[in-house]
Design an enzyme around this catalytic site. Sequence first.
Site, mmCIF file in Angstrom:
data_model
loop_
_atom_site.group_PDB
_atom_site.id
_atom_site.type_symbol
_atom_site.label_atom_id
_atom_site.label_comp_id
_atom_site.label_asym_id
_atom_site.label_seq_id
_atom_site.Cartn_x
_atom_site.Cartn_y
_atom_site.Cartn_z
ATOM 1 N N ASP A 11 -84.694 62.438 -17.735
ATOM 2 C CA ASP A 11 -85.011 63.318 -16.538
ATOM 3 C C ASP A 11 -85.306 62.213 -15.172
ATOM 4 O O ASP A 11 -86.192 61.397 -15.353
ATOM 5 C CB ASP A 11 -86.681 63.752 -17.010
ATOM 6 C CG ASP A 11 -87.079 65.019 -15.601
ATOM 7 O OD1 ASP A 11 -87.822 65.822 -16.086
ATOM 8 O OD2 ASP A 11 -86.595 64.958 -14.609
ATOM 9 N N ASP A 106 -81.035 67.258 -12.996
ATOM 10 C CA ASP A 106 -81.574 65.783 -13.231
ATOM 11 C C ASP A 106 -82.009 65.589 -14.522
ATOM 12 O O ASP A 106 -82.570 64.719 -14.884
ATOM 13 C CB ASP A 106 -82.245 65.346 -12.065
ATOM 14 C CG ASP A 106 -83.744 66.091 -12.353
ATOM 15 O OD1 ASP A 106 -83.808 67.199 -13.110
ATOM 16 O OD2 ASP A 106 -84.629 65.222 -12.245
ATOM 17 N N GLU A 107 -81.730 66.580 -15.366
ATOM 18 C CA GLU A 107 -81.985 66.549 -16.713
ATOM 19 C C GLU A 107 -81.183 66.902 -17.748
ATOM 20 O O GLU A 107 -80.341 67.772 -17.577
ATOM 21 C CB GLU A 107 -83.262 67.792 -16.798
ATOM 22 C CG GLU A 107 -84.571 67.669 -17.286
ATOM 23 C CD GLU A 107 -85.380 68.561 -17.323
ATOM 24 O OE1 GLU A 107 -85.868 68.908 -18.321
ATOM 25 O OE2 GLU A 107 -85.660 69.042 -16.310
#
Length: 369
Positions: A11, A106-107
């Site tokens: 993350d 983003d993860e």
Amino acid sequence: MPQLRKIIHIDADSFYASVETRDNPELVGRPLAVGGRADRRGVIATANYEARRFGVHSAMAASRALTLCPQLLIIPPRFEVYRAVSAQFHGIFRDYTHLIEPLSLDEAFLDVTDCDQFQGSATLIAADIRRRVQAELRLTVSAGIAPNKFLAKVASDWQKPDGIFTIAPEQVPGFVLALPVSKINGVGRVTAEKLRRMGVQTCGDLQLLSLETLVQRFGKYGQRLHDVARGIDQRQVQTSRLRKSISVERTYAQDIDLMPAMIVQVDELLLELATRFGKIADRYFPTKRVIKIKYSDFTQTTLEEAIGDSGEPWNDPAVFHRLVATAWPRGAKPVRLLGAGLRLQPRRAGELDQMSLFEDDPLEAQAGP
Ligand code: DCP
Ligand code: MG
């Protein structure tokens, strides 16, 4: 005994904000947020850690953020750049495994069970990913390493920002005992409060409730609570996922309080929905039409209706107009956001949509006129 897997959850730290500071070094050290303009009722998408110290956070109204932190700099999002960075993350991940499940830009979850680099040490693999992201993209990501997805996600948050944390299989029973139930994905404020009233604050407390009790109180989710309380999560890393719905929505600079104006906006949403749905219409068919209304006081209502087989096209404006006209009186207040969407079924069983997450960036939908 199920096979133990090695899962990494990655993350990025204050993702949009970090990309902005990277590309604009004079912003380093300043409280910064990415989001919409306060004078246009914008919303904060994310804030850097300097701004978070003032209490600024995602989903907060920009005007509220400026009250908390008057020197806050709010800059508009650059989604194309974030998307490109996300693709670069994935380029790095693919050097270790192809079992990658993106959760957002983003993860992602990575299953590195079969990766033989670093003698198969998931912790060393995660450290190497973090090193390469830093060296090649000049961004920091936090990493969690654990035997399953639930714990890997908890772990990536444990030492955030710029952190790495491993929960080894033998540590799982001890780790979950003190873990607050609020860390369980799906346990929001309401469930946490319900559990608190049952005397449950940690997964250790939760273990004391029988499966019967949990199913009785929480329905199907009770089984899941029973498992995760013990650190058990059998969900596989899914490299692609089925899309269940598609929608577009807009927050307006000024509240709308007249039906004709809402109708105009719905027509605009339908045009955009048609473009988006057009890209996947060969694989999915719509089963329901959905209208979402958020009122000026932030309460919201949705109305969905099955699409019959009378032959009218899914995007028949008259039907959506009727849905809005039916749903709006429920709140009968000025409207700050309108959304139009479709529930979907795959045309063929097992149909998968690799790109669903990227097309469905909820923020993009938020950038209002
Ligand atoms: N985002 C958003 N609105 C939200 C939550 C997130 O627009 N309510 C966007 C902005 C974030 C990105 O998604 O940069 C990633 O979300 P995260 O929840 O991972 O938050 P950050 O990466 O910003 O911060 P953290 O360091 O807590 O991961
Ligand atoms: Mg993040």
